[in-house]
Design a protein around this motif. Structure first.
Motif, mmCIF file in Angstrom:
data_model
loop_
_atom_site.group_PDB
_atom_site.id
_atom_site.type_symbol
_atom_site.label_atom_id
_atom_site.label_comp_id
_atom_site.label_asym_id
_atom_site.label_seq_id
_atom_site.Cartn_x
_atom_site.Cartn_y
_atom_site.Cartn_z
ATOM 1 N N VAL A 80 0.926 -1.297 -0.004
ATOM 2 C CA VAL A 80 -0.023 -0.168 0.072
ATOM 3 C C VAL A 80 0.828 1.265 0.023
ATOM 4 O O VAL A 80 0.556 2.085 -0.733
ATOM 5 C CB VAL A 80 -0.997 0.078 1.120
ATOM 6 C CG1 VAL A 80 -1.747 1.493 1.373
ATOM 7 C CG2 VAL A 80 -1.989 -1.137 1.051
ATOM 8 N N THR A 123 2.228 2.440 -3.478
ATOM 9 C CA THR A 123 1.420 2.991 -4.293
ATOM 10 C C THR A 123 1.485 4.441 -4.442
ATOM 11 O O THR A 123 0.836 5.332 -5.316
ATOM 12 C CB THR A 123 -0.165 2.536 -4.264
ATOM 13 O OG1 THR A 123 -0.599 3.019 -2.886
ATOM 14 C CG2 THR A 123 -0.271 1.260 -4.266
ATOM 15 N N GLY A 144 0.720 4.831 -8.137
ATOM 16 C CA GLY A 144 -0.240 4.276 -8.144
ATOM 17 C C GLY A 144 -1.698 4.941 -8.238
ATOM 18 O O GLY A 144 -2.588 4.498 -8.845
ATOM 19 N N TRP A 145 -1.677 6.060 -7.793
ATOM 20 C CA TRP A 145 -2.844 7.020 -7.831
ATOM 21 C C TRP A 145 -3.015 8.293 -8.932
ATOM 22 O O TRP A 145 -3.962 8.875 -8.949
ATOM 23 C CB TRP A 145 -3.126 7.606 -6.220
ATOM 24 C CG TRP A 145 -3.129 6.541 -5.371
ATOM 25 C CD1 TRP A 145 -2.276 6.022 -4.574
ATOM 26 C CD2 TRP A 145 -4.245 5.565 -4.989
ATOM 27 N NE1 TRP A 145 -2.591 5.256 -3.691
ATOM 28 C CE2 TRP A 145 -3.849 4.785 -4.142
ATOM 29 C CE3 TRP A 145 -5.507 5.403 -5.569
ATOM 30 C CZ2 TRP A 145 -4.665 3.906 -3.536
ATOM 31 C CZ3 TRP A 145 -6.368 4.516 -5.154
ATOM 32 C CH2 TRP A 145 -5.929 3.786 -4.091
ATOM 33 N N SER A 146 -1.776 8.485 -9.296
ATOM 34 C CA SER A 146 -1.626 9.843 -10.037
ATOM 35 C C SER A 146 -0.477 9.805 -10.929
ATOM 36 O O SER A 146 0.392 9.194 -10.751
ATOM 37 C CB SER A 146 -1.816 11.112 -9.101
ATOM 38 O OG SER A 146 -0.551 11.144 -8.510
ATOM 39 N N HIS A 183 -7.008 12.625 -14.518
ATOM 40 C CA HIS A 183 -7.500 11.281 -14.578
ATOM 41 C C HIS A 183 -6.396 10.443 -14.293
ATOM 42 O O HIS A 183 -5.781 9.727 -15.041
ATOM 43 C CB HIS A 183 -7.993 10.874 -16.035
ATOM 44 C CG HIS A 183 -9.113 11.892 -16.643
ATOM 45 N ND1 HIS A 183 -10.289 11.864 -16.085
ATOM 46 C CD2 HIS A 183 -9.105 12.913 -17.105
ATOM 47 C CE1 HIS A 183 -11.073 12.739 -16.425
ATOM 48 N NE2 HIS A 183 -10.212 13.456 -17.271
ATOM 49 N N LEU A 211 -4.909 4.903 -11.572
ATOM 50 C CA LEU A 211 -5.603 3.804 -10.408
ATOM 51 C C LEU A 211 -4.987 2.607 -10.328
ATOM 52 O O LEU A 211 -5.565 1.615 -10.456
ATOM 53 C CB LEU A 211 -6.989 3.868 -10.734
ATOM 54 C CG LEU A 211 -7.626 5.051 -10.923
ATOM 55 C CD1 LEU A 211 -9.436 4.953 -10.900
ATOM 56 C CD2 LEU A 211 -7.436 5.899 -9.377
ATOM 57 N N ALA A 250 -3.000 1.559 -8.396
ATOM 58 C CA ALA A 250 -3.151 1.175 -6.950
ATOM 59 C C ALA A 250 -4.418 0.409 -6.646
ATOM 60 O O ALA A 250 -4.142 -0.368 -5.427
ATOM 61 C CB ALA A 250 -3.234 2.591 -5.919
ATOM 62 N N VAL A 251 -5.472 0.616 -7.060
ATOM 63 C CA VAL A 251 -6.741 -0.213 -6.662
ATOM 64 C C VAL A 251 -6.705 -1.694 -6.566
ATOM 65 O O VAL A 251 -6.627 -2.155 -5.678
ATOM 66 C CB VAL A 251 -7.927 -0.010 -7.411
ATOM 67 C CG1 VAL A 251 -8.998 -0.758 -7.253
ATOM 68 C CG2 VAL A 251 -8.129 1.571 -7.563
ATOM 69 N N PRO A 252 -5.906 -2.371 -7.521
ATOM 70 C CA PRO A 252 -5.697 -3.889 -7.562
ATOM 71 C C PRO A 252 -4.708 -4.286 -6.307
ATOM 72 O O PRO A 252 -4.670 -5.373 -5.885
ATOM 73 C CB PRO A 252 -5.459 -4.324 -8.645
ATOM 74 C CG PRO A 252 -5.117 -3.073 -9.577
ATOM 75 C CD PRO A 252 -5.690 -2.034 -9.010
ATOM 76 N N VAL A 259 -4.104 -2.668 -3.658
ATOM 77 C CA VAL A 259 -4.835 -2.349 -2.256
ATOM 78 C C VAL A 259 -5.621 -3.562 -2.106
ATOM 79 O O VAL A 259 -5.701 -4.059 -0.825
ATOM 80 C CB VAL A 259 -5.672 -0.911 -2.313
ATOM 81 C CG1 VAL A 259 -6.416 -1.011 -0.981
ATOM 82 C CG2 VAL A 259 -4.459 0.381 -2.190
ATOM 83 N N VAL A 260 -6.302 -4.020 -2.929
ATOM 84 C CA VAL A 260 -7.254 -5.123 -2.980
ATOM 85 C C VAL A 260 -6.343 -6.581 -2.433
ATOM 86 O O VAL A 260 -6.639 -7.168 -1.614
ATOM 87 C CB VAL A 260 -8.049 -5.466 -4.112
ATOM 88 C CG1 VAL A 260 -8.736 -6.853 -4.147
ATOM 89 C CG2 VAL A 260 -9.176 -4.237 -4.417
#
Length: 145
Positions: free
Chosen positions: A17, A20, A44-46, A56, A59, A61-63, A65-66
């Motif tokens: 995490v 990211t 991971g976010w920007s 935009h 993202l 980072a989403v997988p 973090v999951v």
């Protein structure tokens, strides 16, 4: 051994995490002769180009973090920890290959624009790789269900 497994899994999830928020790739490019190089950084976010943040974000980072959440759930069940470690390895591997392709393209494809172009991996991707290793180490020392 149980405590070691819990610590390894928790550190792997936290590292994933945290990664990211760090640069996954960094590109320094000069847009015109005589201009200073501008940094193009992806986390991971920007994505940031100089002082401008892309509205935009990628993202990526989403997988991650999951997968980290699944690794944490795996503290209780070894099979779940294994699934989380495998998911994190898959996401990290795909991200690594994607970034490798983008970095290679910029190194070779834009030489005419900026012969001094610099492109490479950021610290975030290496921390993700380390998190994968820690997660699988946690699975190995995890007590059987």
């Amino acid at each position: 051994m149980k405590l070691l497994g819990i610590v390894l899994l928790a550190v792997a999830a936290a590292a994933a995490v945290a990664a990211t928020f760090l640069p996954f790739s960094e590109l320094l490019i000069r847009l015109a002769p005589g201009q200073p190089q501008t940094a193009y950084v992806t986390t991971g976010w920007s994505t940031h180009f100089g002082g401008t943040k892309d509205e935009h974000g990628p993202l990526f980072a989403v997988p991650v973090v999951v997968a980290a959440a699944v690794i944490l759930l795996g503290v209780r069940w070894r099979k779940v920890a294994y699934a989380g470690a495998a998911a994190l390895a898959g996401v990290t591997g795909m991200l690594f290959v994607y970034l490798l392709n983008a970095i290679s393209f910029h190194r070779e494809g834009n030489i005419a624009i900026d012969p001094g172009l610099e492109a490479g991996f950021g610290t975030g991707i290496w921390i993700l790789v380390a998190a994968v290793v820690l997660a699988f180490a946690g699975v190995v020392v995890h007590p059987d269900d």
